[in-house]
Design a protein around this motif. Structure first.
Motif, PDB file in Angstrom:
ATOM      1  N   HIS A 167      38.993  93.048  28.395  1.00 53.45           N
ATOM      2  CA  HIS A 167      37.748  92.574  29.006  1.00 53.45           C
ATOM      3  C   HIS A 167      37.975  92.390  30.496  1.00 53.45           C
ATOM      4  CE1 HIS A 167      34.050  90.462  29.811  1.00 53.45           C
ATOM      5  NE2 HIS A 167      34.716  89.420  30.272  1.00 53.45           N
ATOM      6  N   ILE A 168      37.194  93.081  31.313  1.00 57.15           N
ATOM      7  CA  ILE A 168      37.268  92.948  32.760  1.00 57.15           C
ATOM      8  C   ILE A 168      36.281  91.873  33.205  1.00 57.15           C
ATOM      9  CG2 ILE A 168      36.909  94.085  34.974  1.00 57.15           C
ATOM     10  CD1 ILE A 168      39.324  95.079  33.560  1.00 57.15           C
ATOM     11  N   HIS A 169      36.746  90.935  33.972  1.00 58.08           N
ATOM     12  CA  HIS A 169      35.882  89.866  34.444  1.00 58.08           C
ATOM     13  C   HIS A 169      35.078  90.361  35.637  1.00 58.08           C
ATOM     14  CE1 HIS A 169      37.964  87.431  31.653  1.00 58.08           C
ATOM     15  NE2 HIS A 169      39.112  87.704  32.225  1.00 58.08           N
ATOM     16  N   TYR A 170      33.795  90.456  35.424  1.00 62.44           N
ATOM     17  CA  TYR A 170      32.880  90.977  36.429  1.00 62.44           C
ATOM     18  C   TYR A 170      32.344  89.792  37.207  1.00 62.44           C
ATOM     19  CZ  TYR A 170      28.968  93.872  38.194  1.00 62.44           C
ATOM     20  OH  TYR A 170      28.068  94.548  38.977  1.00 62.44           O
ATOM     21  N   ARG A 171      32.840  89.623  38.427  1.00 65.41           N
ATOM     22  CA  ARG A 171      32.444  88.492  39.248  1.00 65.41           C
ATOM     23  C   ARG A 171      31.665  88.958  40.467  1.00 65.41           C
ATOM     24  NH1 ARG A 171      34.415  83.662  37.948  1.00 65.41           N
ATOM     25  NH2 ARG A 171      35.989  83.582  36.295  1.00 65.41           N
ATOM     26  N   VAL A 172      30.579  88.261  40.735  1.00 59.26           N
ATOM     27  CA  VAL A 172      29.691  88.607  41.841  1.00 59.26           C
ATOM     28  C   VAL A 172      29.858  87.577  42.947  1.00 59.26           C
ATOM     29  CG1 VAL A 172      27.291  88.960  42.526  1.00 59.26           C
ATOM     30  CG2 VAL A 172      28.071  89.718  40.278  1.00 59.26           C
ATOM     31  N   HIS A 173      29.891  88.067  44.170  1.00 58.68           N
ATOM     32  CA  HIS A 173      30.134  87.234  45.350  1.00 58.68           C
ATOM     33  C   HIS A 173      28.815  86.597  45.807  1.00 58.68           C
ATOM     34  CE1 HIS A 173      32.151  87.045  49.605  1.00 58.68           C
ATOM     35  NE2 HIS A 173      32.010  85.866  49.040  1.00 58.68           N
ATOM     36  N   PHE A 205      37.852  92.387  54.098  1.00 54.84           N
ATOM     37  CA  PHE A 205      37.438  91.259  54.922  1.00 54.84           C
ATOM     38  C   PHE A 205      35.933  91.028  54.770  1.00 54.84           C
ATOM     39  CE2 PHE A 205      41.493  92.114  56.746  1.00 54.84           C
ATOM     40  CZ  PHE A 205      41.920  90.927  57.318  1.00 54.84           C
ATOM     41  N   ASP A 206      35.523  89.799  55.018  1.00 54.33           N
ATOM     42  CA  ASP A 206      34.119  89.410  54.892  1.00 54.33           C
ATOM     43  C   ASP A 206      33.452  89.513  56.261  1.00 54.33           C
ATOM     44  OD1 ASP A 206      31.665  88.163  54.420  1.00 54.33           O
ATOM     45  OD2 ASP A 206      32.536  86.800  52.945  1.00 54.33           O
ATOM     46  N   SER A 207      32.501  90.408  56.385  1.00 55.72           N
ATOM     47  CA  SER A 207      31.865  90.653  57.678  1.00 55.72           C
ATOM     48  C   SER A 207      30.886  89.563  58.079  1.00 55.72           C
ATOM     49  CB  SER A 207      31.133  92.007  57.649  1.00 55.72           C
ATOM     50  OG  SER A 207      30.125  91.997  56.650  1.00 55.72           O
ATOM     51  N   ALA A 208      30.647  88.584  57.211  1.00 53.89           N
ATOM     52  CA  ALA A 208      29.733  87.497  57.562  1.00 53.89           C
ATOM     53  C   ALA A 208      30.343  86.560  58.599  1.00 53.89           C
ATOM     54  CB  ALA A 208      29.354  86.698  56.315  1.00 53.89           C
ATOM     55  N   PHE A 209      31.678  86.597  58.727  1.00 57.12           N
ATOM     56  CA  PHE A 209      32.360  85.712  59.669  1.00 57.12           C
ATOM     57  C   PHE A 209      32.499  86.392  61.026  1.00 57.12           C
ATOM     58  CE2 PHE A 209      33.535  84.258  55.531  1.00 57.12           C
ATOM     59  CZ  PHE A 209      33.683  82.888  55.649  1.00 57.12           C
ATOM     60  N   ARG A 210      32.412  85.585  62.080  1.00 54.53           N
ATOM     61  CA  ARG A 210      32.547  86.111  63.431  1.00 54.53           C
ATOM     62  C   ARG A 210      33.261  85.072  64.290  1.00 54.53           C
ATOM     63  NH1 ARG A 210      27.341  87.088  67.228  1.00 54.53           N
ATOM     64  NH2 ARG A 210      27.167  84.886  66.651  1.00 54.53           N
ATOM     65  N   LYS A 211      34.268  85.533  65.015  1.00 56.38           N
ATOM     66  CA  LYS A 211      34.974  84.643  65.936  1.00 56.38           C
ATOM     67  C   LYS A 211      34.358  84.767  67.310  1.00 56.38           C
ATOM     68  CE  LYS A 211      39.572  83.133  67.324  1.00 56.38           C
ATOM     69  NZ  LYS A 211      41.032  83.298  67.129  1.00 56.38           N
ATOM     70  N   LEU A 212      34.024  83.638  67.907  1.00 55.92           N
ATOM     71  CA  LEU A 212      33.347  83.607  69.197  1.00 55.92           C
ATOM     72  C   LEU A 212      34.359  83.485  70.326  1.00 55.92           C
ATOM     73  CD1 LEU A 212      30.436  81.200  68.182  1.00 55.92           C
ATOM     74  CD2 LEU A 212      30.494  83.705  68.113  1.00 55.92           C
ATOM     75  N   PRO A 213      33.965  83.844  71.545  1.00 59.89           N
ATOM     76  CA  PRO A 213      34.900  83.804  72.683  1.00 59.89           C
ATOM     77  C   PRO A 213      35.529  82.437  72.915  1.00 59.89           C
ATOM     78  CG  PRO A 213      32.932  85.046  73.264  1.00 59.89           C
ATOM     79  CD  PRO A 213      32.669  84.432  71.927  1.00 59.89           C
ATOM     80  N   ASP A 214      34.813  81.359  72.583  1.00 56.54           N
ATOM     81  CA  ASP A 214      35.363  80.018  72.809  1.00 56.54           C
ATOM     82  C   ASP A 214      36.301  79.569  71.700  1.00 56.54           C
ATOM     83  OD1 ASP A 214      33.617  79.597  70.760  1.00 56.54           O
ATOM     84  OD2 ASP A 214      32.404  78.077  71.770  1.00 56.54           O
ATOM     85  N   GLY A 215      36.595  80.469  70.747  1.00 58.64           N
ATOM     86  CA  GLY A 215      37.520  80.140  69.673  1.00 58.64           C
ATOM     87  C   GLY A 215      36.852  79.608  68.420  1.00 58.64           C
ATOM     88  N   VAL A 226      26.132  88.334  48.271  1.00 60.22           N
ATOM     89  CA  VAL A 226      26.711  88.981  49.446  1.00 60.22           C
ATOM     90  C   VAL A 226      26.586  90.495  49.317  1.00 60.22           C
ATOM     91  CG1 VAL A 226      28.823  89.286  50.792  1.00 60.22           C
ATOM     92  CG2 VAL A 226      28.281  87.049  49.798  1.00 60.22           C
ATOM     93  N   GLN A 227      26.203  91.112  50.408  1.00 63.21           N
ATOM     94  CA  GLN A 227      26.067  92.564  50.463  1.00 63.21           C
ATOM     95  C   GLN A 227      27.195  93.147  51.306  1.00 63.21           C
ATOM     96  OE1 GLN A 227      23.263  94.159  48.819  1.00 63.21           O
ATOM     97  NE2 GLN A 227      23.138  92.065  48.015  1.00 63.21           N
ATOM     98  N   VAL A 228      27.711  94.287  50.894  1.00 64.80           N
ATOM     99  CA  VAL A 228      28.706  95.018  51.680  1.00 64.80           C
ATOM    100  C   VAL A 228      28.160  96.408  51.948  1.00 64.80           C
ATOM    101  CG1 VAL A 228      30.681  93.718  50.858  1.00 64.80           C
ATOM    102  CG2 VAL A 228      29.935  95.737  49.589  1.00 64.80           C
ATOM    103  N   ARG A 229      28.633  96.971  53.048  1.00 69.31           N
ATOM    104  CA  ARG A 229      28.166  98.295  53.471  1.00 69.31           C
ATOM    105  C   ARG A 229      26.647  98.360  53.504  1.00 69.31           C
ATOM    106  NH1 ARG A 229      32.982  99.607  50.609  1.00 69.31           N
ATOM    107  NH2 ARG A 229      31.948  99.875  48.600  1.00 69.31           N
ATOM    108  N   GLY A 230      26.038  97.232  53.847  1.00 67.72           N
ATOM    109  CA  GLY A 230      24.606  97.210  54.067  1.00 67.72           C
ATOM    110  C   GLY A 230      23.774  96.833  52.863  1.00 67.72           C
TER     111      GLY A 230
END
Length: 792
Positions: free
Chosen positions: A409-415, A294-304, A381-385
């Protein structure tokens, strides 16, 4: 049927990916690259393949994933679920749940594994065939009890809040997962957050069960988890990768599906290696959501509502306005968002690591160019800090090295994420023809300034890369044009030592220039090709729209001359397009809807620059001169046109339902393959033709193949789209001619178009068969019995 289609498909391809992804080029080929099968995707979830049988759908899924699957990966489970992401020690949990516990007589209620009998207490017989979901329900109950016991014997384990269910396993339309796009999908096991509504929008993971581990079952289970992953990607916009599990008898395989394809673990027997099974259960049920993709950049607020953080700044999400419908590729999504009263476009994508310059680099270089988006923020995008998020994070380095040593060939994709302003709406939402032509002028000026002032060439002009913004010109109320999506831009002139995508052909298929489609060898993109692409964008609008405000015409793409722009080999498409624009131009004009009747002289004069005159006429100034003249002649206000029941998008705070948008919107269905791949003709189109007959509507979106790019070629036929190519190493560029028939573009033999049974219009015939005399018949016809709309 599916096996037969798959065999037929493979016979056409001299390059195959062997099992376990070892590539073996066919005899006579010198390339060593991963084949990418053209993907059969749709602008809406599965909306173009609903009439196909499940076996046929799986064939399309296999075509998409072919060459992007790493199987039998050693220690993948430990790599994805290391001790650092688990809340408790696997050894401690095992000790407390097994008969080796010295206090077992005190904890009999928590016995879950007998090492002496090598069996899991409470686990059903997984070799038994399921009868309408009974084994799945028993296994879900076993998992629920196992998780409860883990929480009981591990005091430091956080309170588990995920629930396992097999309620959707029994077949039946009334038992489908809410939000099901099509095909009555019944995943065996789904995991949800406790208390959440159970639907695809909230599903966390899927598991599939089979009664034994044979080749057919393993293949079927893999297809099912991939299909479930696609549905989850469609329904949820905060997924970086999606883990899944296949349970084949007592053998278990972990699958990770992400934007580089799929990687799976070696199978293991849960009775022979109980600790590894416990690691999986701990990971799926207790690990953090970030560790589970999951992407930690997203946040659900109390108002939905939701917000997301980009480069340290928080934006309130209004709506997701676009998302890719493929698994492999850039996986682009974009949102309309606000911050401190301003409206922005946020783009999220997985860019090829090998590209020398990113879209953000080009936008910084283009700062100040009018008609190009302003880059507000961007980030990797950074993960785990501190760790850079990429598709390589879930792939052990040793497995990548092994695979590439075997020729893969492995496709190396950066977020990456970018924030733009202004927020625009698609060009098809023009209010008047004058606004449309004015927007095209703005885009051509922006393109000219990019080339002349900043040394950047766009290379991917399409209908979704031309937008409208609220910046009225001279107070007349007309919105201005905006040229977006520099993701495939490059320096101009292109450097001779360019490493990334060297000699590639880039574009969106229906809008690619004729000479670009014919190009072989060291193809250097030319500015006039982008101007020609804008001509095709304008023609596309004139044929497939009945009027302003996104008023789409009702005839299907297959019923028009433009159908041949969307499918086939590059040289075939080029020949057909040259026919549409050359000797059959009058027939093509007849397909313009009546609203655009007074634009025919303008479009014809624009067309003459590229098909009747020498190449020296193909300049920004020449096209602008034509558009300026037409713009001045068009009225500022038009009589009202009967409106369709379609919401009109806003450019500011008010969200517009289902609008498509932004600096990254691609023509829908075919996500770009990465540099270094061979892209074949849409196998989905071939298969549909074989399944439904030659007169069937192509069930791929009308827009066609997106961004075809490669570094090498095969010594076979034109079934392969290549960019560095085999032989001839020149691009045929016109220099002079006096008539369209003698123009170099028309020297190739045009293939006769396929005739369609009545009442469909026949292409390239006389004026008696023009759409003006066949409109009602054409619009009344549909293979499904209902009107077909052009979809973008």
């Amino acid at each position: 049927m599916a096996k037969l289609l798959n065999k037929q498909w493979k016979r056409r391809n001299p390059i195959k990916a062997a099992s376990d992804s070892h590539l073996e080029p066919a005899a006579g080929t010198s390339v060593n690259v991963t084949p990418l099968h053209a993907k059969f995707l749709s602008v809406g979830p599965y909306e173009s393949i609903q009439s196909l049988r499940r076996e046929e759908i799986y064939t399309f899924f296999e075509a998409e994933m072919e060459g992007h699957v790493l199987q039998n990966t050693d220690r993948l489970i430990e790599h994805v679920f290391p001790d650092s992401v688990l809340p408790v020690s696997v050894d401690n949990v095992y000790t407390n749940l097994s008969s080796f516990s010295p206090f077992s007589f005190m904890r009999r209620n928590h016995f879950r594994f007998s090492s002496m009998m090598r069996m899991w207490i409470g686990c059903p017989n997984l070799h038994r065939k399921s009868k309408n979901g009974d084994v799945e329900k028993e296994f879900a109950l076993f998992l629920t009890n196992l998780v409860a016991d883990i929480a009981a014997v591990a005091p430091n384990c956080p309170r588990y809040n995920r629930k396992v269910t097999a309620e959707f396993a029994p077949s039946g339309l009334s038992n489908s997962v809410p939000g099901e796009p099509s095909h009555d999908r019944h995943p065996d096991i789904l995991i949800f957050d406790a208390g959440s509504e159970r639907k695809w929008e909230t599903a966390l993971f899927s598991w599939e069960l089979k009664c034994n581990d044979n080749t057919d079952n393993r293949k079927a289970a893999q297809r099912q988890v991939v299909e479930a992953a696609r549905i989850i990607y469609e329904a949820q916009d905060d997924r970086r990768f999606i883990p899944a599990l296949t349970v084949l008898g007592y053998n278990v395989i972990l699958h990770i599906i992400d934007r580089a394809g799929e990687i799976s673990s070696q199978p293991f027997d849960i009775r022979e290696d109980p600790k590894l099974f416990l690691r999986l259960v701990l990971g799926f049920m207790f690990a953090s959501k970030e560790a589970l993709g999951f992407d930690s950049a997203f946040r659900k607020l109390p108002d939905g509502t939701r917000d997301m953080t980009v480069a340290g700044k928080t934006y309130t999400i209004i709506e997701r306005v676009y998302h890719s419908h493929s698994i492999c590729g850039r996986g682009t999504s974009c949102w309309r968002a606000t911050r401190e009263g301003r409206t922005y476009a946020i783009k999220d994508c997985w860019q090829d690591k090998s590209r020398a310059c990113t879209e953000a680099d080009f936008l910084r270089k283009a700062k100040g160019v009018e008609g190009v988006p302003n880059l507000v923020d961007d980030e990797t995008v950074q993960v785990r800090g501190t760790e850079e998020d990429s598709t390589n994070l879930v792939r052990p380095a040793a497995r990548i090295e092994q695979y590439e040593e075997q020729g893969g060939h492995i496709h190396y994709r950066v977020h990456r994420r970018l924030v733009f302003e202004p927020f625009g709406v698609p060009i098809t939402w023009f209010k008047t023809k004058k606004e449309l032509i004015g927007a095209m002028r703005d885009v051509i000026r922006a393109h000219r300034d990019l080339v002349v002032k900043t040394g950047i060439i766009h290379r991917d002009i399409s209908i979704n890369n031309v937008m409208l913004i609220d910046a009225s010109e001279e107070g007349n109320g007309h919105r201005k044009g905006l040229l977006i999506d520099l993701d495939y831009a490059t320096d101009y002139p292109e450097p001779a030592d360019r490493q990334t995508g060297k000699a590639e052909r880039t574009g969106t298929l229906p809008f690619m220039a004729v000479d670009l489609l014919l190009g072989w060898g060291n193809v250097q993109h030319k500015p006039e090709w982008d101007l020609e692409s804008l001509l095709y964008v304008t023609i596309w609008i004139c044929v497939f729209y009945d009027g302003p405000n996104n008023m789409a015409a009702s005839w299907a793409v297959r019923d028009t001359p433009l159908a041949v722009w969307t499918q086939g080999e590059f040289n075939t498409i080029s020949n057909h397009k040259a026919g549409c624009m050359g000797r059959n131009w009058k027939s093509t004009l007849m397909w313009f809807t009546s609203y655009f009747e007074d634009l025919k002289p303008c479009i014809s004069e624009w067309r003459d620059l590229f098909f009747d005159k020498p190449a020296s006429y193909q300049t920004h100034a020449a096209v602008l001169s034509i558009l300026d003249k037409t713009y001045d002649q068009l009225p500022d206000v038009e009589p009202p046109v009967a409106a369709k029941d379609t919401p009109v998008p806003q450019s500011d705070a008010t969200p517009a339902p289902h609008q498509t948008l932004l600096p990254h919107v691609s023509l829908g269905a075919f996500e770009d393959p990465a540099v270094g791949e061979v892209t074949v003709r849409s196998q989905a189109q071939k298969l549909v033709g074989e399944v439904h007959g030659s007169d069937a509507e192509p069930r791929t979106p009308a827009q066609g193949v997106k961004r075809v790019r490669v570094n090498s070629v095969v010594a076979d036929d034109a079934n392969y789209y290549t960019e560095s190519g085999i032989a001839p190493s020149h691009v045929g560029t016109s220099t002079s001619s006096s008539t369209g028939a003698r123009h170099p573009r028309f020297t190739s033999l045009l293939q006769s178009p396929r005739r369609s049974p009545s009442p469909r219009p026949v292409l390239y015939e006389n004026s008696e068969l023009s759409p003006t005399t066949r409109t009602q018949e054409s619009r009344a016809f549909s293979s499904s019995g209902s009107n077909k709309r052009v979809r973008f």
